[in-house]
Scaffold this active site. Structure first.
Site: not given
Length: 318
Positions: A26, A166, A236-237, A284
């Site tokens: 997919k 984590d 994650i999706h 600048d």
């Protein structure tokens, strides 16, 4: 140079579980800067061999036009699984990048670099223009304290990513919607990426995205990351991709501003002028540098920069 690997742009890096052939297939229909086929958190220990075989099969298929970069997140070097991961997936003909999790010390990247040079010497010889790139994930207090050394540990290091879950576990942090508890860590990662000219600084994964409210939350969190200095975000999706890539692309307004500056600066340069004004604001060298970077990124993102250059060709420095 392999198609899709030439220029680094990772507005979004999408994780796809290596144990699901359905999800892997997919993902090939998506339009996304970087897909990271995952062998780590989303794959249970017993499924690791199957995950490696699935990902190798995908890497050996012809490239699809929507994916700029094909990456693989291996298991941490400290897990003892990384060598098995690398031995298999480095056989893949269309591998562009490795995502290395839990990089706590420079030796983690030394190990991956040594394996790359041993397994794919032709892509990692001195002067090679198409090595397998590395994105290192910062997930612990130790990693944050050793960022300086980690950023210099491999010539193939191409990105730093912040792994908030984590990191929260390691420091006993409670994540809140405002992300204020991560200010130090996120700032340190962005600053290190800039200091060592590492192209990608990838912000934390957003776990909220479903429905209108979730989409708005994802947009706000992405914009927060952009303000911090991140130039991409981990996802994650598939539903997260379009929102995230849109936020981390230059807006039409930003691009027009940048094009006008670059055009007028050429004329100012020819006139020997180091500083000038546009819309009543002084321009600048640092501002011109920022404008050039925006124009370059807009081109990579597929915006019609040539049309804007034609539109503003008569812009003059004031």
């Amino acid at each position: 140079m392999a198609s899709g690997a030439a220029t680094v742009i990772r507005r979004c890096q999408l994780y796809v579980p290596g144990s699901s052939m359905r999800f892997l297939e997919k993902s090939r229909s998506l339009t996304v800067d970087s897909v990271a086929y995952d062998l780590e958190d989303s794959v249970t220990p017993l499924k690791k061999p199957e995950g490696r075989a699935n990902i190798l099969a995908v890497l050996n298929k012809d490239r699809v036009p929507g994916i700029r970069e094909q990456a693989v997140r291996i298991n941490p070097v400290s897990s003892g699984l990384a060598l098995d991961d690398l031995t298999e997936i480095l056989k893949g003909k269309n591998l562009d990048c490795l995502v290395v999790p839990k990089v706590d010390r420079p030796s983690d990247l030394h190990f991956v670099t040594d394996v790359l040079r041993q397994k794919l010497p032709e892509r990692h010889a001195p002067g090679s223009t198409n090595p397998v790139k590395i994105v290192a994930l910062v997930e612990s207090a130790r990693s944050l304290m050793d960022l300086n050394s980690i950023c210099q540990a491999s010539p193939y290091l191409s990105g730093l990513g912040f792994a908030a879950e984590d990191f929260s576990l390691d420091l006993s942090i409670t994540r809140t919607p405002g992300l204020n508890e991560f200010t130090y860590a996120r700032s340190a990662i962005v600053t290190a990426a800039r200091a060592f000219e590492i192209p990608s600084a990838l912000d934390l994964v957003s776990t909220t995205f479903r429905g209108e409210e979730g989409r708005k939350f994802l947009q706000d969190e992405s914009e927060n990351g952009k303000r911090f200095g991140f130039n991409g975000k981990q996802c994650i999706h598939p539903d997260q991709v379009s929102v995230v890539q849109d936020v981390f692309s230059p807006s039409q307004q930003e691009t027009e501003w940048a094009v006008r500056i670059v055009i007028a600066d050429k004329k100012a340069d020819a006139q020997g002028r180091g500083a000038w004004t546009l819309d009543g604001k002084m321009i600048d060298v640092p501002v011109v540098g920022k404008a050039k970077a925006i124009v370059a990124k807009a081109e990579l993102c597929g915006m019609d920069v040539k049309a804007l250059q034609e539109k503003f060709k008569d812009e003059e420095p004031k």
